[in-house]
Design a protein around this motif. Structure first.
Motif, PDB file in Angstrom:
ATOM      1  N   ILE A   5       7.080   1.176  -0.668  1.00 23.58           N
ATOM      2  CA  ILE A   5       6.365   2.227   0.281  1.00 23.58           C
ATOM      3  C   ILE A   5       4.695   2.276   0.022  1.00 23.58           C
ATOM      4  CG2 ILE A   5       6.372   4.379   1.278  1.00 23.58           C
ATOM      5  CD1 ILE A   5       9.182   4.634   0.915  1.00 23.58           C
ATOM      6  N   ASN A   6       3.890   1.965   0.909  1.00 21.59           N
ATOM      7  CA  ASN A   6       2.683   1.986   0.859  1.00 21.59           C
ATOM      8  C   ASN A   6       1.914   1.577  -0.622  1.00 21.59           C
ATOM      9  OD1 ASN A   6      -0.213   2.959   1.354  1.00 21.59           O
ATOM     10  ND2 ASN A   6       0.121   5.070   0.202  1.00 21.59           N
ATOM     11  N   ASN A   7       2.732   0.184  -0.753  1.00 17.75           N
ATOM     12  CA  ASN A   7       2.431  -0.682  -1.923  1.00 17.75           C
ATOM     13  C   ASN A   7       1.498  -1.747  -1.212  1.00 17.75           C
ATOM     14  OD1 ASN A   7       2.190  -2.283  -3.994  1.00 17.75           O
ATOM     15  ND2 ASN A   7       4.162  -1.591  -4.747  1.00 17.75           N
ATOM     16  N   PRO A   8       0.223  -1.837  -1.917  1.00 12.90           N
ATOM     17  CA  PRO A   8      -0.605  -3.096  -1.192  1.00 12.90           C
ATOM     18  C   PRO A   8       0.091  -4.349  -1.816  1.00 12.90           C
ATOM     19  CG  PRO A   8      -1.805  -2.013  -3.060  1.00 12.90           C
ATOM     20  CD  PRO A   8      -0.357  -1.155  -2.761  1.00 12.90           C
ATOM     21  N   LEU A   9       0.882  -4.526  -2.589  1.00 12.94           N
ATOM     22  CA  LEU A   9       1.220  -5.723  -3.042  1.00 12.94           C
ATOM     23  C   LEU A   9       1.982  -6.922  -2.127  1.00 12.94           C
ATOM     24  CD1 LEU A   9       1.093  -7.144  -5.848  1.00 12.94           C
ATOM     25  CD2 LEU A   9       3.390  -6.645  -6.480  1.00 12.94           C
ATOM     26  N   CYS A  10       1.618  -7.730  -1.386  1.00 10.48           N
ATOM     27  CA  CYS A  10       2.372  -8.535  -0.721  1.00 10.48           C
ATOM     28  C   CYS A  10       2.213  -7.799   0.751  1.00 10.48           C
ATOM     29  CB  CYS A  10       3.573  -8.982  -0.942  1.00 10.48           C
ATOM     30  SG  CYS A  10       3.546 -10.040  -2.415  1.00 10.48           S
ATOM     31  N   ALA A  11       1.442  -6.707   0.786  1.00 15.66           N
ATOM     32  CA  ALA A  11       1.384  -6.097   2.160  1.00 15.66           C
ATOM     33  C   ALA A  11       0.647  -6.845   3.281  1.00 15.66           C
ATOM     34  CB  ALA A  11       0.731  -4.550   1.969  1.00 15.66           C
ATOM     35  N   ASP A  12       1.242  -6.866   4.681  1.00 14.34           N
ATOM     36  CA  ASP A  12       0.781  -7.881   5.746  1.00 14.34           C
ATOM     37  C   ASP A  12       0.614  -6.693   7.080  1.00 14.34           C
ATOM     38  OD1 ASP A  12       3.426  -7.345   6.412  1.00 14.34           O
ATOM     39  OD2 ASP A  12       3.909  -9.507   5.999  1.00 14.34           O
ATOM     40  N   VAL A  13       0.528  -5.516   6.599  1.00 19.81           N
ATOM     41  CA  VAL A  13       0.339  -4.709   7.624  1.00 19.81           C
ATOM     42  C   VAL A  13      -0.534  -3.269   7.101  1.00 19.81           C
ATOM     43  CG1 VAL A  13       1.152  -2.789   9.621  1.00 19.81           C
ATOM     44  CG2 VAL A  13       2.343  -5.180   8.875  1.00 19.81           C
ATOM     45  N   GLN A  14      -1.522  -2.728   7.813  1.00 17.29           N
ATOM     46  CA  GLN A  14      -2.085  -1.768   7.484  1.00 17.29           C
ATOM     47  C   GLN A  14      -2.067  -0.753   8.749  1.00 17.29           C
ATOM     48  OE1 GLN A  14      -6.152  -1.970   6.200  1.00 17.29           O
ATOM     49  NE2 GLN A  14      -5.554  -2.927   4.347  1.00 17.29           N
ATOM     50  N   PHE A  15      -1.599   0.618   8.373  1.00 13.60           N
ATOM     51  CA  PHE A  15      -1.618   1.578   9.251  1.00 13.60           C
ATOM     52  C   PHE A  15      -2.917   2.662   9.070  1.00 13.60           C
ATOM     53  CE2 PHE A  15       2.766   0.494   9.505  1.00 13.60           C
ATOM     54  CZ  PHE A  15       3.043   0.195  10.786  1.00 13.60           C
ATOM     55  N   HIS A  16      -3.603   2.782   9.877  1.00 11.27           N
ATOM     56  CA  HIS A  16      -4.655   3.833   9.559  1.00 11.27           C
ATOM     57  C   HIS A  16      -4.225   5.058  10.437  1.00 11.27           C
ATOM     58  CE1 HIS A  16      -8.090   1.063   8.226  1.00 11.27           C
ATOM     59  NE2 HIS A  16      -6.947   0.235   8.556  1.00 11.27           N
ATOM     60  N   VAL A  17      -3.988   6.243   9.723  1.00 13.55           N
ATOM     61  CA  VAL A  17      -3.556   7.337  10.234  1.00 13.55           C
ATOM     62  C   VAL A  17      -4.445   8.550   9.782  1.00 13.55           C
ATOM     63  CG1 VAL A  17      -1.542   9.043  10.495  1.00 13.55           C
ATOM     64  CG2 VAL A  17      -1.071   6.462  10.389  1.00 13.55           C
ATOM     65  N   GLU A  18      -5.190   8.999  10.672  1.00 11.14           N
ATOM     66  CA  GLU A  18      -6.056  10.135  10.398  1.00 11.14           C
ATOM     67  C   GLU A  18      -7.284   9.413   9.601  1.00 11.14           C
ATOM     68  OE1 GLU A  18      -3.931  14.525  10.621  1.00 11.14           O
ATOM     69  OE2 GLU A  18      -3.627  13.254   8.857  1.00 11.14           O
ATOM     70  N   SER A  19      -7.397  10.022   8.162  1.00  7.76           N
ATOM     71  CA  SER A  19      -8.219   9.322   7.253  1.00  7.76           C
ATOM     72  C   SER A  19      -7.574   8.388   6.404  1.00  7.76           C
ATOM     73  CB  SER A  19      -9.088  10.193   6.480  1.00  7.76           C
ATOM     74  OG  SER A  19      -8.304  11.306   5.934  1.00  7.76           O
ATOM     75  N   ALA A  20      -6.249   8.213   6.313  1.00  5.21           N
ATOM     76  CA  ALA A  20      -5.398   7.599   5.088  1.00  5.21           C
ATOM     77  C   ALA A  20      -5.096   6.173   5.631  1.00  5.21           C
ATOM     78  CB  ALA A  20      -4.170   8.290   5.182  1.00  5.21           C
ATOM     79  N   VAL A  21      -4.934   5.150   4.944  1.00  4.79           N
ATOM     80  CA  VAL A  21      -4.621   3.982   5.213  1.00  4.79           C
ATOM     81  C   VAL A  21      -3.262   3.775   4.347  1.00  4.79           C
ATOM     82  CG1 VAL A  21      -5.298   1.278   4.997  1.00  4.79           C
ATOM     83  CG2 VAL A  21      -6.860   3.021   5.233  1.00  4.79           C
ATOM     84  N   PHE A  22      -2.096   3.449   5.006  1.00  8.51           N
ATOM     85  CA  PHE A  22      -0.868   2.919   4.587  1.00  8.51           C
ATOM     86  C   PHE A  22      -0.632   1.687   4.618  1.00  8.51           C
ATOM     87  CE2 PHE A  22      -0.679   7.381   6.250  1.00  8.51           C
ATOM     88  CZ  PHE A  22      -0.117   8.143   5.030  1.00  8.51           C
ATOM     89  N   HIS A  23      -0.057   1.021   3.574  1.00  7.88           N
ATOM     90  CA  HIS A  23       0.355  -0.373   3.510  1.00  7.88           C
ATOM     91  C   HIS A  23       1.795  -0.500   3.913  1.00  7.88           C
ATOM     92  CE1 HIS A  23      -3.650  -1.371   1.671  1.00  7.88           C
ATOM     93  NE2 HIS A  23      -3.654  -0.183   0.716  1.00  7.88           N
ATOM     94  N   ALA A  24       2.074  -1.597   4.675  1.00  8.31           N
ATOM     95  CA  ALA A  24       3.406  -1.915   5.033  1.00  8.31           C
ATOM     96  C   ALA A  24       3.607  -3.251   5.104  1.00  8.31           C
ATOM     97  CB  ALA A  24       3.791  -1.039   6.213  1.00  8.31           C
ATOM     98  N   HIS A  25       4.821  -3.805   5.318  1.00  9.18           N
ATOM     99  CA  HIS A  25       5.361  -5.147   5.299  1.00  9.18           C
ATOM    100  C   HIS A  25       6.150  -5.586   6.512  1.00  9.18           C
ATOM    101  CE1 HIS A  25       4.834  -3.422   1.189  1.00  9.18           C
ATOM    102  NE2 HIS A  25       4.606  -4.671   0.965  1.00  9.18           N
ATOM    103  N   ARG A  26       5.707  -6.604   7.286  1.00  5.10           N
ATOM    104  CA  ARG A  26       6.542  -6.790   8.519  1.00  5.10           C
ATOM    105  C   ARG A  26       7.891  -6.939   8.603  1.00  5.10           C
ATOM    106  NH1 ARG A  26       2.833 -11.777  10.617  1.00  5.10           N
ATOM    107  NH2 ARG A  26       3.421 -12.512   8.330  1.00  5.10           N
TER     108      ARG A  26
END
Length: 394
Positions: free
Chosen positions: A38-59
């Motif tokens: 969860i929210n781990n940039p390692l191998c992440a291929d999706v980014q969610f921009h929510v308010e001022s935060a960026v969340f990393h995710a995986h397809r």
């Protein structure tokens, strides 16, 4: 006159105790491994921009949990993602794409102001783990989580929120178990050995097997180093060549990493044990040990005495199957008379041989007593049974 001659009977065999299967299997780390994504940039291929935060995710995880993302990334297709789907615009989010520093495509999803960062993190936890610790959230946030479940087309989350709101915790737990089972079924059917969303390729005996780096990295430390470490060419090419293993065994390994279940019916458990040791997966090693021991026990109950227990012992020892090795020693000790006469018994040496000789059944003291009895019989000249003899009349 008659004379009764008593012959001492041979010593009785001590009661035989069949070694029990005492192989311990650690509890699963599957949910914890996915939670670590969860929210781990390692191998992440999706980014969610929510308010001022960026969340990393995986397809691959998003598509297994949400039909909205499954449609967005077209997981129904056997080929890779249809990138024109990235340009879709929804009422609460806009979707675009960009290239990462490593040259991989990253999907960027910008959410509208109605989506809150704290609530979205709750959504991600449910998507990745199937669990939702709603007892920690306020009623207002519970309403927001339920709304996100509706927006992202996750009906199981909506039901979970409803059960929690109505204090139906038993049904909420049942829903959690069903969600996890459904998640694993989707992962197995759509992603194990399928090109859809695959970003890694294994070549096993000339056969190309597609795979998904996010799940591999989360579930296996050896693969994490291989696919993300700077000193390995596999981290750049995402192509891994494997020798000395079977295709069936590697596919079974992938299914375990993806779903936490082991398809023993599809492969030789010995092959899978070797792979589990090779990739440093101690829980999978223990599961293989347990399965092999049960199979051996079943065969022995059917009266098959041709099992190569010495060979199994040496295989277990070589591939760090410590518990199976110990169990094999006890089985060999319990069948010492039979196995010690075989040619492969000469392969036992060192501590293994010393253990078997010390714990053999029957014990050495039994054979010593039996030999003393035999010598006494020969000295008396009366045979092996209690006998009644007749002497001459004076």
């Amino acid at each position: 006159m008659f004379k009764i001659v008593h012959q001492r009977p041979p010593p009785p065999l001590p009661p035989k105790i069949n070694p029990e299967i005492y192989i311990n299997v650690d509890s699963s780390s599957y949910v914890a491994d996915l939670r670590h994504m969860i929210n781990n940039p390692l191998c992440a291929d999706v980014q969610f921009h929510v308010e001022s935060a960026v969340f990393h995710a995986h397809r691959v995880v998003l598509c297994a949990s949400s039909m909205l993302f499954a449609k967005m990334f077209d997981v129904q297709q056997e080929t890779d993602v249809l990138y024109n789907e990235y340009d879709a615009t929804h009422s609460f989010m806009t979707v675009s794409k960009r290239l990462s520093r490593g040259g991989h495509v990253v999907t960027v999803i910008s959410c509208s102001s109605e989506v809150k960062a704290a609530t979205f993190l709750q959504l991600l936890e449910y998507v990745y783990t199937g669990y939702q610790r709603l007892e920690r959230v306020s009623w207002e946030m519970l309403d927001e989580v339920e709304l996100l479940g509706q927006l992202f087309d996750i009906p199981q989350l909506v039901r979970h929120c409803h059960y929690f709101r109505t204090c139906n915790l038993a049904q909420a737990r049942k829903t959690t178990a069903a969600v996890r089972g459904r998640f694993c079924d989707i992962i197995r059917n759509r992603f194990v050995n399928h090109m859809c969303l695959a970003d890694t390729r294994f070549v096993v005996n000339g056969v190309n097997i597609p795979a998904h780096a996010p799940l591999l990295v989360a579930r296996c430390d050896v693969m994490a180093v291989m696919l993300t470490g700077n000193s390995f060419c596999e981290s750049r090419t995402r192509k891994v060549n494997l020798q000395d293993t079977s295709t069936e065994g590697f596919l079974a390994l992938l299914e375990y990493l993806y779903t936490d279940s082991v398809p023993f019916s599809k492969t030789d458990p010995i092959d899978l044990l070797v792979l589990a040791d090779r990739f440093c997966l101690p829980r999978l090693v223990a599961l293989c040990e347990q399965h092999i021991a049960r199979e051996v026990e079943t065969i022995m109950k059917l009266g098959d005495e041709d099992l190569d227990l010495i060979g199994l012992l040496l295989t277990a020892q070589y591939h760090n199957a410590v518990q199976l090795h110990a169990w094999c020693l006890d089985i060999i000790s319990s069948k010492f008379e039979l196995i010690s006469c075989r040619r492969e018994f000469a392969l036992l040496e060192g501590e293994d041989l010393a253990y078997v000789e010390k714990h053999q059944y029957p014990s050495p003291s039994y054979f010593e007593e039996k030999e003393e009895c035999r010598k006494a019989v020969e000295a008396d000249g009366q045979g092996r049974r209690w006998r009644i003899g007749r002497c001459s009349v004076m």
